[in-house]
Design a protein around this motif. Structure first.
Motif, PDB file in Angstrom:
ATOM      1  N   VAL A 198      -0.709 -10.975  -9.662  1.00 50.34           N
ATOM      2  CA  VAL A 198      -0.505  -9.575  -9.286  1.00 50.34           C
ATOM      3  C   VAL A 198      -1.648  -8.717  -9.813  1.00 50.34           C
ATOM      4  CG1 VAL A 198       1.052  -7.594  -9.393  1.00 50.34           C
ATOM      5  CG2 VAL A 198       1.994  -9.913  -9.359  1.00 50.34           C
ATOM      6  N   THR A 199      -2.228  -7.919  -8.920  1.00 58.91           N
ATOM      7  CA  THR A 199      -3.283  -6.974  -9.304  1.00 58.91           C
ATOM      8  C   THR A 199      -2.854  -5.572  -8.924  1.00 58.91           C
ATOM      9  OG1 THR A 199      -5.041  -8.605  -8.967  1.00 58.91           O
ATOM     10  CG2 THR A 199      -5.692  -6.285  -8.980  1.00 58.91           C
ATOM     11  N   PHE A 200      -2.795  -4.680  -9.906  1.00 59.86           N
ATOM     12  CA  PHE A 200      -2.516  -3.261  -9.654  1.00 59.86           C
ATOM     13  C   PHE A 200      -3.863  -2.544  -9.587  1.00 59.86           C
ATOM     14  CE2 PHE A 200       1.197  -4.823 -12.031  1.00 59.86           C
ATOM     15  CZ  PHE A 200       2.211  -4.503 -11.145  1.00 59.86           C
ATOM     16  N   THR A 201      -4.198  -2.019  -8.422  1.00 56.24           N
ATOM     17  CA  THR A 201      -5.522  -1.405  -8.256  1.00 56.24           C
ATOM     18  C   THR A 201      -5.558   0.059  -8.664  1.00 56.24           C
ATOM     19  OG1 THR A 201      -5.182  -0.610  -5.987  1.00 56.24           O
ATOM     20  CG2 THR A 201      -5.882  -2.922  -6.266  1.00 56.24           C
ATOM     21  N   GLY A 202      -4.391   0.720  -8.718  1.00 59.83           N
ATOM     22  CA  GLY A 202      -4.390   2.169  -8.874  1.00 59.83           C
ATOM     23  C   GLY A 202      -4.840   2.833  -7.584  1.00 59.83           C
ATOM     24  N   PHE A 250       0.837  -1.188   0.000  1.00 58.49           N
ATOM     25  CA  PHE A 250       0.000   0.000   0.000  1.00 58.49           C
ATOM     26  C   PHE A 250       0.877   1.244   0.000  1.00 58.49           C
ATOM     27  CE2 PHE A 250      -2.264   3.167   2.840  1.00 58.49           C
ATOM     28  CZ  PHE A 250      -2.984   3.726   1.799  1.00 58.49           C
ATOM     29  N   GLY A 251       0.534   2.194  -0.868  1.00 50.56           N
ATOM     30  CA  GLY A 251       1.244   3.464  -0.930  1.00 50.56           C
ATOM     31  C   GLY A 251       1.473   3.874  -2.367  1.00 50.56           C
ATOM     32  N   PHE A 252       2.055   5.051  -2.558  1.00 58.12           N
ATOM     33  CA  PHE A 252       2.415   5.468  -3.909  1.00 58.12           C
ATOM     34  C   PHE A 252       3.388   4.453  -4.500  1.00 58.12           C
ATOM     35  CE2 PHE A 252       1.237   9.664  -2.117  1.00 58.12           C
ATOM     36  CZ  PHE A 252       0.278  10.007  -3.043  1.00 58.12           C
ATOM     37  N   VAL A 253       3.150   4.055  -5.739  1.00 54.08           N
ATOM     38  CA  VAL A 253       3.987   3.042  -6.376  1.00 54.08           C
ATOM     39  C   VAL A 253       5.091   3.764  -7.139  1.00 54.08           C
ATOM     40  CG1 VAL A 253       4.002   0.964  -7.792  1.00 54.08           C
ATOM     41  CG2 VAL A 253       1.905   1.638  -6.604  1.00 54.08           C
ATOM     42  N   GLU A 272      -1.655 -20.557  -4.553  1.00 51.43           N
ATOM     43  CA  GLU A 272      -2.788 -19.652  -4.791  1.00 51.43           C
ATOM     44  C   GLU A 272      -2.526 -18.232  -4.294  1.00 51.43           C
ATOM     45  OE1 GLU A 272      -5.693 -21.950  -2.719  1.00 51.43           O
ATOM     46  OE2 GLU A 272      -6.387 -22.938  -4.556  1.00 51.43           O
ATOM     47  N   LEU A 273      -1.300 -17.953  -3.916  1.00 54.53           N
ATOM     48  CA  LEU A 273      -0.923 -16.647  -3.391  1.00 54.53           C
ATOM     49  C   LEU A 273      -1.245 -15.536  -4.389  1.00 54.53           C
ATOM     50  CD1 LEU A 273       0.722 -15.098  -1.119  1.00 54.53           C
ATOM     51  CD2 LEU A 273       2.694 -15.362  -2.621  1.00 54.53           C
ATOM     52  N   ARG A 274      -1.768 -14.421  -3.863  1.00 57.74           N
ATOM     53  CA  ARG A 274      -2.035 -13.235  -4.686  1.00 57.74           C
ATOM     54  C   ARG A 274      -1.395 -12.012  -4.054  1.00 57.74           C
ATOM     55  NH1 ARG A 274      -6.681 -13.687  -7.972  1.00 57.74           N
ATOM     56  NH2 ARG A 274      -6.233 -11.553  -8.630  1.00 57.74           N
ATOM     57  N   LEU A 275      -1.001 -11.074  -4.895  1.00 50.96           N
ATOM     58  CA  LEU A 275      -0.444  -9.794  -4.451  1.00 50.96           C
ATOM     59  C   LEU A 275      -1.310  -8.664  -4.973  1.00 50.96           C
ATOM     60  CD1 LEU A 275       1.703  -7.806  -3.365  1.00 50.96           C
ATOM     61  CD2 LEU A 275       2.956  -8.134  -5.521  1.00 50.96           C
ATOM     62  N   LEU A 276      -1.751  -7.800  -4.073  1.00 47.25           N
ATOM     63  CA  LEU A 276      -2.495  -6.594  -4.438  1.00 47.25           C
ATOM     64  C   LEU A 276      -1.570  -5.391  -4.238  1.00 47.25           C
ATOM     65  CD1 LEU A 276      -5.862  -7.330  -2.571  1.00 47.25           C
ATOM     66  CD2 LEU A 276      -5.213  -7.947  -4.912  1.00 47.25           C
ATOM     67  N   VAL A 277      -1.315  -4.664  -5.312  1.00 50.19           N
ATOM     68  CA  VAL A 277      -0.505  -3.446  -5.249  1.00 50.19           C
ATOM     69  C   VAL A 277      -1.482  -2.275  -5.248  1.00 50.19           C
ATOM     70  CG1 VAL A 277       1.287  -2.067  -6.355  1.00 50.19           C
ATOM     71  CG2 VAL A 277       1.398  -4.564  -6.451  1.00 50.19           C
ATOM     72  N   VAL A 278      -1.670  -1.697  -4.071  1.00 53.85           N
ATOM     73  CA  VAL A 278      -2.726  -0.707  -3.850  1.00 53.85           C
ATOM     74  C   VAL A 278      -2.104   0.684  -3.788  1.00 53.85           C
ATOM     75  CG1 VAL A 278      -4.600   0.026  -2.334  1.00 53.85           C
ATOM     76  CG2 VAL A 278      -4.080  -2.419  -2.605  1.00 53.85           C
ATOM     77  N   GLY A 279      -2.349   1.497  -4.788  1.00 55.62           N
ATOM     78  CA  GLY A 279      -1.834   2.861  -4.802  1.00 55.62           C
ATOM     79  C   GLY A 279      -1.630   3.349  -6.216  1.00 55.62           C
TER      80      GLY A 279
END
Length: 390
Positions: free
Chosen positions: A264-268, A200-203, A225-232
């Motif tokens: 990997v999911t980039f949420t923006g 979480f944070g500015f990427v 089944e691991l997932r990564l959410l890149v939130v920011g």
């Protein structure tokens, strides 16, 4: 002062809160100050196509029109696109009004950059100029820092003692967020018990996300089944849109090259309610900043206040409060995917450790709140005005 309320003009950079951490901080601060008897007005230093010199002149005129009891400048080089002009604000502001400066970033920049360090030291000993903030530090009645590392640098350079007022979480734990987080896992199509990591944070390149992505293949060997959410968001005051698009493409390509694009999911950028739900949906937060994480990170405080066990890199020196707290799992090497995988792997394998870190993290973050931040500002304003009026 009218009715004992302190009237403060708060000067800050031009970026919207979703693109700049200092602007986001100012938004929270301006919302919290009225509850402690401070009437605060934000004054952006905003170039309107005519450069930073005219922007600082306009901001100074706006301050004069407000006629505040005190002026408070929020300073970080990146917030002003590394222009030296905001450092000249004291020359334009009314000298009879006390000035306070908060140093959000300090210790790694100089303007002009060609002057050797030994000459900067000689200049700073005169108390007339500061290599990063120009006239702001020398002209300020009080200087605020958010962490002990910045306080130590300021002391070494100028001999001045700063007032430390820590940050608070940039996203609070929202009402209903745990339930929303459970729904989010369903939206992502995650099987029951599938582990979720979150950044979480500015990427930005200095946040170490590339090393987190490079760690995923090793982690997925034990957790398929691991997932990564890149939130920011990627676009920020420190990284304009063209650079942001290029960096996002670089990370997307990196994930594909390592065979983890599906993980990997980039949420923006997300609104606070959605961020809070996402933090509740995750099992572990990972903040592998290339320079290390300290308590000047509002994103860190947000993950801790959400009961989320968090793995971080640490700075080489300076702010060691976090290292001593036991509230985080420490990634022993920066810029090292294998170190990320080792630390995060231990967390994923040990639910007791995760629960202990979550409890310690929330207790640690409880000391950091916006009401406390606001009250500390009010007390400093009162002391500064009392000295000025003596």
């Amino acid at each position: 002062m009218v009715d004992d309320r302190i009237r403060v003009a708060v000067l800050h950079g031009p970026a919207p809160p979703e693109q700049d951490g200092v602007s986001d901080y100012v938004r929270h601060l301006l919302a919290a100050l009225p509850d402690v008897g401070v009437e605060a007005t934000g004054v952006p230093v905003r170039p309107d196509g005519d450069g930073w010199a005219r922007a600082t002149a306009r901001a100074a005129r706006a301050v004069r029109q407000l006629a505040p009891d005190l002026v408070h400048v929020q300073f970080a080089p990146a917030a002003y696109r590394f222009s030296g002009q905001p450092g000249l604000l004291p020359l334009r502001l009314p000298r009879a009004v006390p000035l306070v400066t908060t140093l959000h970033e300090y210790g790694s920049w100089a303007w002009p950059g060609w002057l050797p360090g030994r000459l900067w030291s000689a200049v700073e000993r005169t108390r007339r100029w500061d290599r990063e903030s120009g006239r702001l530090v020398p002209a300020s009645a009080a200087v605020i820092v958010t962490n002990s590392g910045h306080a130590a640098v300021l002391r070494a350079r100028t001999g001045r003692e700063a007032t430390r007022i820590p940050l608070a979480p940039n996203v609070a734990d929202q009402v209903g967020a745990p339930t929303a987080g459970h729904r989010l896992r369903a939206e992502l199509g995650l099987p029951e018990g599938a582990p979720v990591l979150v950044f979480f944070g500015f990427v930005h390149p200095v946040k170490g996300v590339r090393y987190l992505i490079e760690a995923l293949p090793a982690l997925r060997r034990d957790h398929p089944e691991l997932r990564l959410l890149v939130v920011g968001g990627f676009t920020a005051q420190a990284m304009p849109e063209p650079e942001a698009r290029a960096f996002r493409a670089e990370l997307t390509t990196l994930a594909a090259r390592h065979g983890v694009a599906d993980a990997v999911t980039f949420t923006g950028h997300l609104p606070a309610e959605r961020v809070s739900a996402t933090l509740h949906a995750a099992d572990v937060a990972v903040l592998p900043f290339t320079a290390g994480v300290s308590t000047k990170s509002g994103a860190l405080l947000a993950t801790l206040t959400h009961d989320l066990p968090t793995a971080v890199t640490l700075p080489e020196s300076g702010d060691d409060e976090l290292a001593r707290s036991g509230a985080v799992a420490v990634i022993r090497e920066r810029r090292d995917a294998a170190a990320v995988a080792r630390t995060v792997g231990k967390l994923l394998a040990d639910p007791v450790l995760r629960r202990r870190l979550a409890e310690r993290g929330r207790a640690f973050a409880a000391a950091y709140s916006w009401p406390r931040v606001a009250a500390a500002h009010r007390d400093l304003y009162r002391r500064t005005l009392a000295v000025a009026g003596a």
